[in-house]
Design a protein around this motif. Structure first.
Motif, PDB file in Angstrom:
ATOM      1  N   ASN A  98     -40.088 -67.228 -54.829  1.00  0.00           N
ATOM      2  CA  ASN A  98     -41.397 -67.101 -55.478  1.00  0.00           C
ATOM      3  C   ASN A  98     -41.535 -68.017 -56.689  1.00  0.00           C
ATOM      4  O   ASN A  98     -42.410 -67.804 -57.524  1.00  0.00           O
ATOM      5  CB  ASN A  98     -41.603 -65.638 -55.908  1.00  0.00           C
ATOM      6  N   ARG A  99     -40.687 -69.006 -56.777  1.00  0.00           N
ATOM      7  CA  ARG A  99     -40.648 -69.831 -57.983  1.00  0.00           C
ATOM      8  C   ARG A  99     -41.869 -70.734 -58.117  1.00  0.00           C
ATOM      9  O   ARG A  99     -42.482 -71.130 -57.125  1.00  0.00           O
ATOM     10  CB  ARG A  99     -39.377 -70.689 -58.011  1.00  0.00           C
ATOM     11  N   THR A 100     -42.191 -71.038 -59.358  1.00  0.00           N
ATOM     12  CA  THR A 100     -43.044 -72.172 -59.667  1.00  0.00           C
ATOM     13  C   THR A 100     -42.146 -73.212 -60.322  1.00  0.00           C
ATOM     14  O   THR A 100     -41.083 -72.890 -60.870  1.00  0.00           O
ATOM     15  CB  THR A 100     -44.194 -71.788 -60.619  1.00  0.00           C
ATOM     16  N   VAL A 101     -42.563 -74.471 -60.249  1.00  0.00           N
ATOM     17  CA  VAL A 101     -41.725 -75.558 -60.759  1.00  0.00           C
ATOM     18  C   VAL A 101     -42.570 -76.435 -61.668  1.00  0.00           C
ATOM     19  O   VAL A 101     -43.642 -76.913 -61.273  1.00  0.00           O
ATOM     20  CB  VAL A 101     -41.126 -76.396 -59.609  1.00  0.00           C
ATOM     21  N   LEU A 102     -42.097 -76.628 -62.886  1.00  0.00           N
ATOM     22  CA  LEU A 102     -42.838 -77.349 -63.911  1.00  0.00           C
ATOM     23  C   LEU A 102     -43.288 -78.729 -63.430  1.00  0.00           C
ATOM     24  O   LEU A 102     -42.471 -79.580 -63.076  1.00  0.00           O
ATOM     25  CB  LEU A 102     -41.953 -77.505 -65.152  1.00  0.00           C
ATOM     26  N   GLY A 103     -44.598 -78.927 -63.378  1.00  0.00           N
ATOM     27  CA  GLY A 103     -45.157 -80.218 -63.011  1.00  0.00           C
ATOM     28  C   GLY A 103     -44.946 -80.616 -61.565  1.00  0.00           C
ATOM     29  O   GLY A 103     -45.196 -81.768 -61.198  1.00  0.00           O
ATOM     30  N   ILE A 104     -44.506 -79.656 -60.714  1.00  0.00           N
ATOM     31  CA  ILE A 104     -44.208 -79.977 -59.322  1.00  0.00           C
ATOM     32  C   ILE A 104     -44.808 -78.955 -58.358  1.00  0.00           C
ATOM     33  O   ILE A 104     -45.435 -79.325 -57.365  1.00  0.00           O
ATOM     34  CB  ILE A 104     -42.680 -80.084 -59.092  1.00  0.00           C
TER      35      ILE A 104
END
Length: 318
Positions: A98-104
């Motif tokens: 469920n991750r979000t990834v900075l700027g990606i």
């Protein structure tokens, strides 16, 4: 606030973006400096369908957050994770489902006045590490991840393919293991940086087929992959360190016959990276090609795409 916005593979410097509000457990960071990475360039080429503010290599100052971090310079791990999926619970949070990834992936990035990240992602920058140097924490950590995945010993013959930003960091970190290391590329002026540190280098024709135990592909192009693959002895290990915007064709049969271990490698340990930068055991200063203010971000991005250019930094604030 200002931010460099990517949409439909087009970049625009916007001034109408709202300052983000940190969610519970997150901090608001005022960005000081940010580095343009090959992944940013690949996102613009369409490697992943991202819309929003780019950038994930940064140094900033905590503007809102816990008292012990407030007004401190920090760097940040780029994966914001849920903490309860099977990967998080098994100690593999960089693969959080469920991750979000900075700027990606689904989280605005560092090419803007402010960003938000979970407090647990933030690491204070040692006082003796200049801000420009600290922007390399994320890619140095990524380079160190190879040693988390593969045992590299003094008897191992190791090849690094690529003399760009990532290849240079991978080479410097691998050299600390004492392995028998060779770095190949196409730019003699870049290879000089490594030769100055006692690292053996050569042009791509210096590679002997089936002579290496480990090869690390840092170019992100099919030719680099082919060189890294043919360099390996049977039962060797091929580490892929670059993202590929296009499709990669490979001879799967040869991987089976030679029993090659293929490893993808990306994020890595921030504390170890900061330690290397603080002690000076690696030198990233020669990798800085130029710095531009955020107002010139579109131009800076154009410069970063030119062949042979190393790290381009964006000066967001002071």
């Amino acid at each position: 606030m200002k931010g460099l916005w990517l949409e439909n593979q087009q970049l625009q410097l916007r001034t109408d973006i709202s300052v983000p509000h940190p969610a519970p457990g997150e901090a608001l960071v005022r960005v000081l400096r940010a580095g343009i990475c090959n992944t940013d360039l690949e996102l613009k080429r369409g490697y992943y369908p991202y819309t929003g503010i780019l950038g994930h290599e940064f140094v900033g100052i905590v503007a809102q957050g816990p008292e012990h971090l407030l007004n401190q310079r920090v760097v940040g791990e780029i994966n914001a994770v849920c903490g309860h999926c099977r990967f998080c619970l098994s100690g593999q949070p960089t693969h959080c489902e469920n991750r979000t990834v900075l700027g990606i992936v689904n989280r605005h990035g560092a090419f803007a006045d402010y960003l938000c990240l979970p407090i647990q992602n933030l690491h204070p920058v040692p006082d003796n590490v200049p801000t420009d140097i600290a922007t390399f924490t994320e890619p140095v950590a990524a380079a160190l991840e190879i040693q988390q995945q593969v045992a590299v010993g003094t008897d191992d013959r190791v090849l690094v393919v690529g003399d760009g930003k990532l290849g240079q960091l991978v080479a410097q970190t691998l050299a600390l293991t004492g392995c028998n290391l060779l770095v190949v590329g196409r730019h003699r002026d870049k290879l000089i940086n490594l030769e100055a540190r006692g690292i053996k280098t050569g042009l791509v024709d210096a590679v002997i087929d089936k002579a290496f135990d480990i090869s690390v592909e840092c170019t992100g192009n099919p030719e680099g992959f082919a060189i890294a693959r043919r360099a390996l002895r049977p039962r060797g290990t091929l580490v892929l360190k670059s993202t590929y915007a296009g499709k990669l064709s490979l001879d799967a049969s040869s991987l089976v016959v030679d029993e090659i271990t293929l490893i993808g490698s990306r994020c890595g340990p921030f504390p170890a990276a900061l330690q290397l930068l603080a002690t000076g055991n690696i030198d990233v200063q020669p990798l800085i090609h130029a710095s531009y203010p955020l107002d010139d971000a579109v131009f800076a991005f154009e410069q970063a795409q030119h062949r042979g250019v190393l790290k381009v930094l964006l000066e967001i604030s002071h």
